[in-house]
Scaffold this active site. Sequence first.
Site, PDB file in Angstrom:
ATOM      1  N   SER A 101       0.831  -1.213   0.000  1.00 20.89           N
ATOM      2  CA  SER A 101       0.000   0.000   0.000  1.00 20.89           C
ATOM      3  C   SER A 101       0.862   1.258   0.000  1.00 20.89           C
ATOM      4  CB  SER A 101      -0.934  -0.002   1.212  1.00 20.89           C
ATOM      5  OG  SER A 101      -0.192  -0.181   2.408  1.00 20.89           O
ATOM      6  N   ASN A 109      -2.069  -2.542  13.223  1.00 21.93           N
ATOM      7  CA  ASN A 109      -3.529  -2.390  13.190  1.00 21.93           C
ATOM      8  C   ASN A 109      -3.993  -1.146  13.936  1.00 21.93           C
ATOM      9  OD1 ASN A 109      -3.414  -4.725  11.782  1.00 21.93           O
ATOM     10  ND2 ASN A 109      -4.280  -6.037  13.391  1.00 21.93           N
ATOM     11  N   HIS A 124     -39.420  23.929 -11.140  1.00 19.73           N
ATOM     12  CA  HIS A 124     -39.471  23.147 -12.388  1.00 19.73           C
ATOM     13  C   HIS A 124     -38.671  23.820 -13.500  1.00 19.73           C
ATOM     14  CE1 HIS A 124     -42.950  21.115 -10.448  1.00 19.73           C
ATOM     15  NE2 HIS A 124     -43.251  22.360 -10.076  1.00 19.73           N
ATOM     16  N   SER A 151     -13.063  26.969 -27.377  1.00 19.72           N
ATOM     17  CA  SER A 151     -13.195  25.750 -28.154  1.00 19.72           C
ATOM     18  C   SER A 151     -12.106  25.755 -29.215  1.00 19.72           C
ATOM     19  CB  SER A 151     -14.581  25.701 -28.806  1.00 19.72           C
ATOM     20  OG  SER A 151     -14.533  24.928 -29.988  1.00 19.72           O
ATOM     21  N   LYS A 166     -16.790  30.461 -28.695  1.00 22.34           N
ATOM     22  CA  LYS A 166     -17.218  29.769 -27.474  1.00 22.34           C
ATOM     23  C   LYS A 166     -16.440  30.178 -26.229  1.00 22.34           C
ATOM     24  CE  LYS A 166     -19.225  26.206 -27.109  1.00 22.34           C
ATOM     25  NZ  LYS A 166     -19.944  25.005 -27.447  1.00 22.34           N
ATOM     26  N   ASN A 220     -16.571  28.235 -22.705  1.00 21.93           N
ATOM     27  CA  ASN A 220     -17.201  27.094 -22.031  1.00 21.93           C
ATOM     28  C   ASN A 220     -16.960  27.104 -20.524  1.00 21.93           C
ATOM     29  OD1 ASN A 220     -18.143  26.050 -24.492  1.00 21.93           O
ATOM     30  ND2 ASN A 220     -16.167  25.069 -24.873  1.00 21.93           N
ATOM     31  N   GLU A 270     -18.713  22.711 -14.959  1.00 24.99           N
ATOM     32  CA  GLU A 270     -19.114  21.362 -15.380  1.00 24.99           C
ATOM     33  C   GLU A 270     -18.381  20.294 -14.581  1.00 24.99           C
ATOM     34  OE1 GLU A 270     -19.893  21.305 -19.984  1.00 24.99           O
ATOM     35  OE2 GLU A 270     -18.310  22.733 -19.551  1.00 24.99           O
ATOM     36  N   LYS A 314      -8.309   3.446   1.709  1.00 21.65           N
ATOM     37  CA  LYS A 314      -7.601   4.724   1.572  1.00 21.65           C
ATOM     38  C   LYS A 314      -7.705   5.394   0.212  1.00 21.65           C
ATOM     39  CE  LYS A 314      -4.457   3.132   5.044  1.00 21.65           C
ATOM     40  NZ  LYS A 314      -5.070   1.770   4.879  1.00 21.65           N
TER      41      LYS A 314
END
Length: 460
Positions: A24, A111, A157, A278, A284, A286, A291, A326
């Site tokens: 690990s 442990n 809505h 873009s 554009k 963006n 996002e 982890k």
Amino acid sequence: MTNKMWGGRFSSGPDAIMEEINASIGFDQRLFAQDIAGSKAHAAMLAKQGIISKADEKEIRKGLDAIEAEITAGTFTFSRALEDIHLNVESRLKELIGAAAGRLHTARSRNDQVAVDFRLYVRDTVDHLDAQLKDLQLALAEKAHVHAATIMPGFTHLQVAQPITFGHHCLAYVEMLARDRSRLADARKRMNESPLGSAALAGTSFPIDRHDTAKALGFDRPTRNSLDSVADRDFVLETLAASAICATHLSRLAEEIVIWSTAQFRFVKLSDKFTTGSSIMPQKRNPDAAELVRAKPGRILGALTALLVVMKGLPLTYSKDMQEDKEPAFDAFDSLSLAIAATTGMVKDIAPNEKEMRKAAASGFSTATDLADWLVRTLKMPFREAHHVTGSLVALAEKKGVDLPELTLADMQTVEPRIIRDVFKVLTVEASVASRRSFGGTAPKNVKREAARWLKLLKA
Ligand code: ARG
């Protein structure tokens, strides 16, 4: 090669695949600072209790300091053959200080060691996230204070419902983040008990002082059951659950930023700092950062799900399955931290387009409720009837292709003859928001007061 640390019982080394699945160190090296802090506290306690000598404790402490410096400087060589951070540190300690290193692991097991390391790590993470969330709340409260009277449409809505203020909308998120912070604080409270000294699972025959190590590591107290101490990871689960909820809140704001910055809405503008162009469409801009914040709950919820599945049905106490706790958690906490930082940046950066927002707020018959309320108040009409009359007036306006305030008084009186000119006072969006003075309502006065209250609280 036999494992250097417990070669005694093993005659041949592990298969390469065994080493790969078992190790690990590739990810738990992140716990180095917590591992070293835990070891120092343990060694100091062993010396106080007369279990190791003061001289050995001093050597151990000096060696651990040196190792911490090496790891921080990037000069430490991590070895996969040594499995994990615990054995990597201990092995290096032996190289540095010789025999005394072998006494550090008295009355301890990996442990309880990993349980304490991970608790310390998650606790640090909670503190870090809390500070970040507070910064985001501040950014939102500042926007709210500036825009306490900036009108925008409120949606249900995703249809225009009633006019609200941009400040009120910002403060909605301040409230959500306050609950996120209190969930994290709750998790922190429960996790802040020290498992150190539980040893492998049953406790130890050495006269250790678990209260001492708990105190040294900033825990409120030691855990009360050695089996539980090494077997549970609910502190990670709880923090992941709180993180997933928080990320979900952020994703909703991110989605709103995406919608608001479209050419169709034009409610806000993000600067070049948080947008990309873009490669083919020169016009554009963006909202990539928004996002990505919108997408982050996927991996955070994924981490929670993964760990719940790992823990489900595991017999007490420790099983190696738990090493799988982890990586997803690290990724989830990193992702949330980045999402908060990006959201804070966007909130500071965002410029509301007041003209467009007001125009949108006035569209879609958004003051219809105000008209119905006027009928109730002035004509003593029952609300249900007022709702019906207003519906007819909306239908009339729709037929004429105008908004409610553009209907003439004569038009209105064809539907309800008792309507008088006074009604026009409640049909503007400004009047609408100003009238929503109920506790928690969107009236600019309320919003200004609430924003100021939050700013004071957050800056205190
Ligand atoms: N690397 C291990 C983990 O992350 C540490 C504990 C190992 N304990 C053991 N009994 N093999 O869980």
